[in-house]
Design an enzyme around this catalytic site. Structure first.
Site, PDB file in Angstrom:
ATOM      1  N   ARG A  60      -7.810   6.839   2.069  1.00 44.99           N
ATOM      2  CA  ARG A  60      -8.604   7.978   2.519  1.00 44.99           C
ATOM      3  C   ARG A  60      -7.744   9.235   2.421  1.00 44.99           C
ATOM      4  NH1 ARG A  60     -12.351   5.526   1.729  1.00 44.99           N
ATOM      5  NH2 ARG A  60     -13.996   4.769   3.086  1.00 44.99           N
ATOM      6  N   GLU A 110     -12.489  16.306   0.138  1.00 47.39           N
ATOM      7  CA  GLU A 110     -13.299  15.798  -0.981  1.00 47.39           C
ATOM      8  C   GLU A 110     -14.798  15.956  -0.771  1.00 47.39           C
ATOM      9  OE1 GLU A 110     -11.941  11.562  -0.946  1.00 47.39           O
ATOM     10  OE2 GLU A 110     -14.068  11.081  -0.842  1.00 47.39           O
ATOM     11  N   HIS A 145     -12.719   9.808  -6.414  1.00 47.81           N
ATOM     12  CA  HIS A 145     -13.183   8.683  -5.584  1.00 47.81           C
ATOM     13  C   HIS A 145     -13.976   7.679  -6.434  1.00 47.81           C
ATOM     14  CE1 HIS A 145     -13.725   7.653  -1.123  1.00 47.81           C
ATOM     15  NE2 HIS A 145     -13.869   6.558  -1.830  1.00 47.81           N
TER      16      HIS A 145
HETATM   17  P1  NAD Z   1      -9.049  -4.070   5.424  1.00 44.83           P
HETATM   18  O1  NAD Z   1      -9.604  -3.841   6.777  1.00 44.83           O
HETATM   19  O2  NAD Z   1      -9.270  -5.397   4.770  1.00 44.83           O
HETATM   20  O3  NAD Z   1      -7.469  -3.793   5.417  1.00 44.83           O
HETATM   21  C1  NAD Z   1      -6.883  -2.705   6.077  1.00 44.83           C
HETATM   22  C2  NAD Z   1      -5.493  -3.180   6.515  1.00 44.83           C
HETATM   23  O4  NAD Z   1      -4.804  -2.056   7.057  1.00 44.83           O
HETATM   24  C3  NAD Z   1      -5.554  -4.253   7.621  1.00 44.83           C
HETATM   25  O5  NAD Z   1      -4.762  -5.366   7.251  1.00 44.83           O
HETATM   26  C4  NAD Z   1      -4.993  -3.527   8.835  1.00 44.83           C
HETATM   27  O6  NAD Z   1      -4.304  -4.398   9.733  1.00 44.83           O
HETATM   28  C5  NAD Z   1      -4.069  -2.529   8.175  1.00 44.83           C
HETATM   29  N1  NAD Z   1      -3.683  -1.421   9.034  1.00 44.83           N
HETATM   30  C6  NAD Z   1      -4.395  -0.806  10.016  1.00 44.83           C
HETATM   31  N2  NAD Z   1      -3.664   0.161  10.575  1.00 44.83           N
HETATM   32  C7  NAD Z   1      -2.463   0.171   9.945  1.00 44.83           C
HETATM   33  C8  NAD Z   1      -1.288   0.957  10.064  1.00 44.83           C
HETATM   34  N3  NAD Z   1      -1.195   1.923  10.983  1.00 44.83           N
HETATM   35  N4  NAD Z   1      -0.258   0.695   9.228  1.00 44.83           N
HETATM   36  C9  NAD Z   1      -0.323  -0.292   8.301  1.00 44.83           C
HETATM   37  N5  NAD Z   1      -1.429  -1.071   8.151  1.00 44.83           N
HETATM   38  C10 NAD Z   1      -2.475  -0.840   8.951  1.00 44.83           C
HETATM   39  O7  NAD Z   1      -9.630  -2.890   4.527  1.00 44.83           O
HETATM   40  P2  NAD Z   1      -9.737  -2.848   2.933  1.00 44.83           P
HETATM   41  O8  NAD Z   1     -11.058  -3.359   2.501  1.00 44.83           O
HETATM   42  O9  NAD Z   1      -8.510  -3.423   2.348  1.00 44.83           O
HETATM   43  O10 NAD Z   1      -9.790  -1.253   2.709  1.00 44.83           O
HETATM   44  C11 NAD Z   1      -8.682  -0.428   2.995  1.00 44.83           C
HETATM   45  C12 NAD Z   1      -9.106   1.021   2.928  1.00 44.83           C
HETATM   46  O11 NAD Z   1      -9.398   1.355   1.569  1.00 44.83           O
HETATM   47  C13 NAD Z   1     -10.417   1.344   3.668  1.00 44.83           C
HETATM   48  O12 NAD Z   1     -10.187   1.644   5.041  1.00 44.83           O
HETATM   49  C14 NAD Z   1     -10.930   2.532   2.933  1.00 44.83           C
HETATM   50  O13 NAD Z   1     -10.440   3.692   3.589  1.00 44.83           O
HETATM   51  C15 NAD Z   1     -10.313   2.439   1.553  1.00 44.83           C
HETATM   52  N6  NAD Z   1     -11.293   2.244   0.458  1.00 44.83           N
HETATM   53  C16 NAD Z   1     -11.271   3.109  -0.607  1.00 44.83           C
HETATM   54  C17 NAD Z   1     -12.170   2.938  -1.666  1.00 44.83           C
HETATM   55  C18 NAD Z   1     -12.182   3.856  -2.888  1.00 44.83           C
HETATM   56  O14 NAD Z   1     -13.114   3.811  -3.702  1.00 44.83           O
HETATM   57  N7  NAD Z   1     -11.165   4.694  -3.076  1.00 44.83           N
HETATM   58  C19 NAD Z   1     -13.110   1.895  -1.618  1.00 44.83           C
HETATM   59  C20 NAD Z   1     -13.074   1.031  -0.520  1.00 44.83           C
HETATM   60  C21 NAD Z   1     -12.177   1.209   0.507  1.00 44.83           C
END
Ligand code: NAD
Length: 330
Positions: free
Chosen positions: A234, A263, A295
């Protein structure tokens, strides 16, 4: 069930209509976003279906509640644009698509790395003008490099696996450790250790109060000089102004971002005939070691199919009063 689908893009309808063939929900598509200033009357709709560019703050939730909307269905994983507490207070359920294709995002993060490293975007343009010089195209091997991964959930884990495949050493930081990744050689460390020891850092943690501006001037001061930072998580994970300063001082060697703090005013729109008012993104684009994509990490055929399928399943589960396995509670 009658559902108003907001911020609909031309490419989504086909996938949503196909996924809805058997379910038979009444889907009404709107191109405009949903926010407190929306003028679209929602009476008669049971649910609204939204994505990231919709802003569901307290005011919007109150307006939805007044129109008897009972469900907010996100067509994405992140839910930082929805006031969940307000939705709970108004007894409006919130569901999301927690995972649709983690590989799509992990592969795009890899594309950002390879493009910044091997400068294929420059070579493409140059060769088309009959310029076959190698000047300025020098890259580095990924093999043997140390890659820091913040967040090893679904996307972070897929990304770790790709980096392992390249022969990189992977240092991870997460509040939960993955035994499966550890078995493959990934080691877990503090944020500090990952900052100080990585050649490339990729962000895959959610945006929340703890991670907002995780990369600020202080963090940039502690990375190895010349580090590559990749953000497909994000925009708010990085303080843009501080990133610009770190790029100017060459402390930050490369920046690849698919997400950006401002964005919502830019991405998913064709602004090619407008004057861009966001000076920070214009400054970022002026660096030759910065790569910005709009994105699009999620944007694969496989991911769009999964998003549509799970969204329709979420509607059906709600309509049938089944347990909502994709409900967001806090
Ligand atoms: P997920 O919930 O499976 O994984 C997120 C991980 O981050 C978890 O393991 C959690 O424990 C960890 N986490 C939380 N706080 C933390 C911290 N302070 N330090 C380190 N790790 C921490 O989520 P995901 O499906 O892997 O998605 C991750 C992120 O990717 C989403 O939150 C979203 O913002 C982003 N995303 C972007 C796109 C894109 O098109 N660019 C698409 C989907 C998701």
């Amino acid at each position: 069930m009658k559902i108003a689908i907001f911020s609909t893009k031309y490419y989504e309808r086909e996938y949503m209509d196909n996924a809805n063939t058997d379910a038979g929900h009444q889907l009404t598509y709107f191109e405009s976003p949903l926010n407190a200033h929306s003028t679209i009357p929602l009476s008669g709709f049971d649910a609204v279906c939204i994505q990231l560019s919709d802003k569901i703050d307290k005011e919007t939730v109150t307006a939805l509640s007044k129109q008897n909307v009972r469900l907010i269905a996100l067509r994405n994983a992140g839910f930082d644009n929805v006031d969940i507490a307000a939705a709970v207070q108004h007894k409006i359920a919130v569901v999301r698509v927690p995972a649709y294709s983690p590989q799509a995002i992990a592969e795009h993060a890899t594309a950002l790395i390879l493009t910044l490293d091997r400068k294929t975007h420059k070579a493409y343009n140059r060769v088309r003008e009959n310029n076959f010089s190698l000047q300025g195209l020098l890259g580095f091997n990924l093999y043997g490099k140390t890659v820091g991964v913040l967040g090893t959930g679904k996307i972070g884990a897929a990304f770790c696996n790709i980096m392992i495949g390249f022969g990189c050493r992977v240092l991870a930081c997460d509040i939960k450790e993955s035994e499966a990744l550890k078995a493959k050689g990934v080691t877990y460390h503090t944020f500090e250790h990952v900052l100080q020891n990585s050649d490339i850092i990729s962000l895959h943690c959610p945006l929340n109060a703890h991670t907002h501006h995780l990369f600020d001037a202080g963090a940039f001061a502690r990375i190895k000089a010349g580090t590559m930072l990749i953000n497909t998580g994000r925009g708010g994970l990085i303080n843009t102004k501080d990133a610009i300063d770190a790029l100017k001082s060459k402390q930050l060697g490369y920046l690849g971002i698919d997400v950006y703090e401002g964005e919502e005013n830019l991405f998913f729109k064709d602004l090619s005939e407008s004057v861009i008012q966001d000076d920070a993104i214009e400054r970022l684009m002026s660096f030759n070691n910065v790569l910005i994509t709009p994105h699009q990490a999620f944007f694969t055929k496989e991911a769009l199919g999964e998003i549509a399928k799970i969204t329709i399943q979420n509607f059906t589960a709600f309509e049938n009063s089944e347990a909502l396995e994709n409900e967001v509670l806090s």
